[in-house]
Scaffold this motif. Sequence first.
Motif, PDB file in Angstrom:
ATOM      1  N   GLN A   1       0.839  -1.192   0.000  1.00 22.41           N
ATOM      2  CA  GLN A   1       0.000   0.000   0.000  1.00 22.41           C
ATOM      3  C   GLN A   1       0.879   1.248   0.000  1.00 22.41           C
ATOM      4  OE1 GLN A   1      -2.570   0.296   3.377  1.00 22.41           O
ATOM      5  NE2 GLN A   1      -3.511   2.202   2.708  1.00 22.41           N
ATOM      6  N   VAL A   2       0.597   2.133  -0.926  1.00 26.70           N
ATOM      7  CA  VAL A   2       1.379   3.351  -1.053  1.00 26.70           C
ATOM      8  C   VAL A   2       0.861   4.395  -0.082  1.00 26.70           C
ATOM      9  CG1 VAL A   2       2.075   5.216  -2.592  1.00 26.70           C
ATOM     10  CG2 VAL A   2       1.861   2.880  -3.477  1.00 26.70           C
ATOM     11  N   GLN A   3       1.785   5.015   0.640  1.00 26.39           N
ATOM     12  CA  GLN A   3       1.434   6.108   1.534  1.00 26.39           C
ATOM     13  C   GLN A   3       2.425   7.250   1.380  1.00 26.39           C
ATOM     14  OE1 GLN A   3       1.053   4.285   5.545  1.00 26.39           O
ATOM     15  NE2 GLN A   3      -1.092   4.927   5.437  1.00 26.39           N
ATOM     16  N   LEU A   4       1.884   8.447   1.300  1.00 23.28           N
ATOM     17  CA  LEU A   4       2.672   9.668   1.366  1.00 23.28           C
ATOM     18  C   LEU A   4       2.134  10.454   2.550  1.00 23.28           C
ATOM     19  CD1 LEU A   4       2.695  10.753  -2.402  1.00 23.28           C
ATOM     20  CD2 LEU A   4       4.429   9.443  -1.191  1.00 23.28           C
ATOM     21  N   VAL A   5       2.961  10.654   3.553  1.00 22.58           N
ATOM     22  CA  VAL A   5       2.505  11.283   4.785  1.00 22.58           C
ATOM     23  C   VAL A   5       3.260  12.586   4.989  1.00 22.58           C
ATOM     24  CG1 VAL A   5       2.216  11.034   7.260  1.00 22.58           C
ATOM     25  CG2 VAL A   5       1.965   9.036   5.768  1.00 22.58           C
ATOM     26  N   GLU A   6       2.507  13.696   4.878  1.00 20.89           N
ATOM     27  CA  GLU A   6       3.109  15.006   5.070  1.00 20.89           C
ATOM     28  C   GLU A   6       3.083  15.394   6.542  1.00 20.89           C
ATOM     29  OE1 GLU A   6       0.621  15.539   1.143  1.00 20.89           O
ATOM     30  OE2 GLU A   6       0.343  14.597   3.105  1.00 20.89           O
ATOM     31  N   SER A   7       4.041  16.196   6.926  1.00 21.32           N
ATOM     32  CA  SER A   7       4.088  16.735   8.276  1.00 21.32           C
ATOM     33  C   SER A   7       4.846  18.053   8.242  1.00 21.32           C
ATOM     34  CB  SER A   7       4.755  15.752   9.237  1.00 21.32           C
ATOM     35  OG  SER A   7       6.091  15.499   8.839  1.00 21.32           O
ATOM     36  N   SER A  21       7.800  17.951   5.555  1.00 20.60           N
ATOM     37  CA  SER A  21       8.365  16.652   5.219  1.00 20.60           C
ATOM     38  C   SER A  21       7.280  15.773   4.624  1.00 20.60           C
ATOM     39  CB  SER A  21       8.939  15.962   6.462  1.00 20.60           C
ATOM     40  OG  SER A  21       9.963  16.726   7.057  1.00 20.60           O
ATOM     41  N   CYS A  22       7.681  14.893   3.730  1.00 20.91           N
ATOM     42  CA  CYS A  22       6.760  13.911   3.163  1.00 20.91           C
ATOM     43  C   CYS A  22       7.477  12.573   3.161  1.00 20.91           C
ATOM     44  CB  CYS A  22       6.347  14.299   1.756  1.00 20.91           C
ATOM     45  SG  CYS A  22       5.421  13.024   0.864  1.00 20.91           S
ATOM     46  N   ALA A  23       6.995  11.674   3.989  1.00 19.77           N
ATOM     47  CA  ALA A  23       7.583  10.342   4.091  1.00 19.77           C
ATOM     48  C   ALA A  23       6.794   9.376   3.215  1.00 19.77           C
ATOM     49  CB  ALA A  23       7.580   9.875   5.534  1.00 19.77           C
ATOM     50  N   ALA A  24       7.489   8.704   2.335  1.00 18.04           N
ATOM     51  CA  ALA A  24       6.847   7.787   1.402  1.00 18.04           C
ATOM     52  C   ALA A  24       7.091   6.342   1.799  1.00 18.04           C
ATOM     53  CB  ALA A  24       7.364   8.025  -0.009  1.00 18.04           C
ATOM     54  N   SER A  25       6.103   5.509   1.560  1.00 19.29           N
ATOM     55  CA  SER A  25       6.250   4.076   1.767  1.00 19.29           C
ATOM     56  C   SER A  25       5.448   3.351   0.693  1.00 19.29           C
ATOM     57  CB  SER A  25       5.766   3.664   3.155  1.00 19.29           C
ATOM     58  OG  SER A  25       4.410   4.007   3.341  1.00 19.29           O
ATOM     59  N   GLY A  26       5.879   2.139   0.394  1.00 13.25           N
ATOM     60  CA  GLY A  26       5.164   1.343  -0.602  1.00 13.25           C
ATOM     61  C   GLY A  26       5.561   1.627  -2.030  1.00 13.25           C
ATOM     62  N   ILE A  27       6.576   2.470  -2.236  1.00 16.06           N
ATOM     63  CA  ILE A  27       7.072   2.757  -3.569  1.00 16.06           C
ATOM     64  C   ILE A  27       8.595   2.662  -3.579  1.00 16.06           C
ATOM     65  CG2 ILE A  27       5.140   4.253  -4.209  1.00 16.06           C
ATOM     66  CD1 ILE A  27       6.976   6.671  -3.702  1.00 16.06           C
ATOM     67  N   ILE A  28       9.142   2.503  -4.784  1.00 17.14           N
ATOM     68  CA  ILE A  28      10.599   2.574  -4.937  1.00 17.14           C
ATOM     69  C   ILE A  28      10.935   4.048  -5.061  1.00 17.14           C
ATOM     70  CG2 ILE A  28      12.592   1.820  -6.269  1.00 17.14           C
ATOM     71  CD1 ILE A  28      10.865  -0.519  -7.274  1.00 17.14           C
ATOM     72  N   PHE A  29      11.147   4.679  -3.934  1.00 14.52           N
ATOM     73  CA  PHE A  29      11.210   6.128  -3.837  1.00 14.52           C
ATOM     74  C   PHE A  29      12.198   6.738  -4.819  1.00 14.52           C
ATOM     75  CE2 PHE A  29      10.461  10.057  -1.670  1.00 14.52           C
ATOM     76  CZ  PHE A  29      11.669  10.732  -1.628  1.00 14.52           C
ATOM     77  N   LEU A 100       6.289   8.510 -14.374  1.00 15.29           N
ATOM     78  CA  LEU A 100       5.584   8.466 -15.655  1.00 15.29           C
ATOM     79  C   LEU A 100       5.833   7.165 -16.391  1.00 15.29           C
ATOM     80  CD1 LEU A 100       6.111  12.122 -16.936  1.00 15.29           C
ATOM     81  CD2 LEU A 100       4.030  11.115 -15.951  1.00 15.29           C
ATOM     82  N   SER A 101       7.057   6.671 -16.317  1.00 20.38           N
ATOM     83  CA  SER A 101       7.394   5.449 -17.046  1.00 20.38           C
ATOM     84  C   SER A 101       6.618   4.251 -16.518  1.00 20.38           C
ATOM     85  CB  SER A 101       8.892   5.185 -16.950  1.00 20.38           C
ATOM     86  OG  SER A 101       9.273   4.988 -15.605  1.00 20.38           O
ATOM     87  N   ARG A 102       6.177   4.359 -15.291  1.00 19.55           N
ATOM     88  CA  ARG A 102       5.406   3.277 -14.676  1.00 19.55           C
ATOM     89  C   ARG A 102       3.915   3.588 -14.643  1.00 19.55           C
ATOM     90  NH1 ARG A 102       8.901   0.259 -10.555  1.00 19.55           N
ATOM     91  NH2 ARG A 102      11.015   0.745 -11.213  1.00 19.55           N
ATOM     92  N   GLY A 103       3.540   4.783 -15.088  1.00 22.91           N
ATOM     93  CA  GLY A 103       2.135   5.168 -15.041  1.00 22.91           C
ATOM     94  C   GLY A 103       1.604   5.312 -13.635  1.00 22.91           C
ATOM     95  N   ARG A 104       2.467   5.794 -12.749  1.00 23.52           N
ATOM     96  CA  ARG A 104       2.092   5.896 -11.337  1.00 23.52           C
ATOM     97  C   ARG A 104       2.037   7.361 -10.908  1.00 23.52           C
ATOM     98  NH1 ARG A 104       0.782   1.332 -12.160  1.00 23.52           N
ATOM     99  NH2 ARG A 104       1.694  -0.560 -11.224  1.00 23.52           N
ATOM    100  N   ASN A 105       1.049   7.668 -10.080  1.00 24.87           N
ATOM    101  CA  ASN A 105       0.838   9.036  -9.608  1.00 24.87           C
ATOM    102  C   ASN A 105       0.144   8.933  -8.263  1.00 24.87           C
ATOM    103  OD1 ASN A 105       0.430  11.817  -9.420  1.00 24.87           O
ATOM    104  ND2 ASN A 105      -1.462  11.735 -10.597  1.00 24.87           N
ATOM    105  N   TYR A 106       0.785   9.419  -7.208  1.00 22.25           N
ATOM    106  CA  TYR A 106       0.218   9.327  -5.867  1.00 22.25           C
ATOM    107  C   TYR A 106       0.256  10.692  -5.178  1.00 22.25           C
ATOM    108  CZ  TYR A 106       1.226   4.382  -6.702  1.00 22.25           C
ATOM    109  OH  TYR A 106       1.301   3.118  -7.247  1.00 22.25           O
ATOM    110  N   TRP A 107      -0.750  10.892  -4.330  1.00 20.62           N
ATOM    111  CA  TRP A 107      -0.853  12.133  -3.561  1.00 20.62           C
ATOM    112  C   TRP A 107      -0.924  11.825  -2.077  1.00 20.62           C
ATOM    113  CZ3 TRP A 107      -0.747  17.010  -5.681  1.00 20.62           C
ATOM    114  CH2 TRP A 107      -0.935  17.118  -7.060  1.00 20.62           C
ATOM    115  N   GLY A 108      -0.376  12.742  -1.282  1.00 25.76           N
ATOM    116  CA  GLY A 108      -0.550  12.674   0.149  1.00 25.76           C
ATOM    117  C   GLY A 108      -1.864  13.320   0.552  1.00 25.76           C
ATOM    118  N   GLN A 109      -2.123  13.323   1.846  1.00 29.87           N
ATOM    119  CA  GLN A 109      -3.398  13.836   2.345  1.00 29.87           C
ATOM    120  C   GLN A 109      -3.373  15.339   2.583  1.00 29.87           C
ATOM    121  OE1 GLN A 109      -1.094  12.564   4.261  1.00 29.87           O
ATOM    122  NE2 GLN A 109      -0.999  13.941   6.011  1.00 29.87           N
ATOM    123  N   GLY A 110      -2.203  15.924   2.592  1.00 25.72           N
ATOM    124  CA  GLY A 110      -2.076  17.367   2.741  1.00 25.72           C
ATOM    125  C   GLY A 110      -1.789  17.800   4.166  1.00 25.72           C
ATOM    126  N   THR A 111      -1.126  18.938   4.269  1.00 26.53           N
ATOM    127  CA  THR A 111      -0.859  19.546   5.566  1.00 26.53           C
ATOM    128  C   THR A 111      -1.110  21.048   5.449  1.00 26.53           C
ATOM    129  OG1 THR A 111       0.764  19.759   7.365  1.00 26.53           O
ATOM    130  CG2 THR A 111       1.633  19.855   5.124  1.00 26.53           C
TER     131      THR A 111
END
Length: 117
Positions: A1-7, A21-29, A100-111
Motif C-alpha cells: 500500500q502506497v502512503q505519502l505522509v506530510e508533516s 516533510s513527506c515520508a513515502a512508503s510502498g514505492i521505490i522512492f 511516468l514510465s510506470r504510469g504511477r501518480n500518488y498524492w498525500g493527504q495534505g498539511t
Amino acid sequence: QVQLVESGGGLVQPGGSLRLSCAASGIIFRVYDMGWYRQAPGKEREMVAIITSGGSTNYADSVKGRFTISRDNAKNTVYLQMNSLNSEDTAVYYCRAVALSRGRNYWGQGTQVTVSS
C-alpha cells in the motif's frame, strides 16, 4: 500500500519559516519524481516545487528564492524548506510522487500551512 505522509505544517507569522516533510512508503522512492503542490481556499491546486529522481529542481515563480525542495532517498523523504513566508503562502500543501514510465501518480493527504500574525 502506497502512503505519502506530510508533516510540518502549522501556523507561522509573516516572515517566518517552516519545513515540510513527506515520508513515502510502498514505492521505490528513488525512481519517483517528487513534488509539492498547494491549494488555497477558492483556488486551484498549483505546483510549488518539483525534484526529479535525478535531483533536478523546478520552482513556481512565486516561491523562487524562498523555498527549497530536497530529497533523502535513504529515508524515502522529500522536504520543502519555506522561508520568508507571507499570507499568500497560506494553503494546504500536498506531496506528490510521479513515475511516468510506470504510469504511477500518488498524492498525500495534505498539511495545512497558515501564515498570519
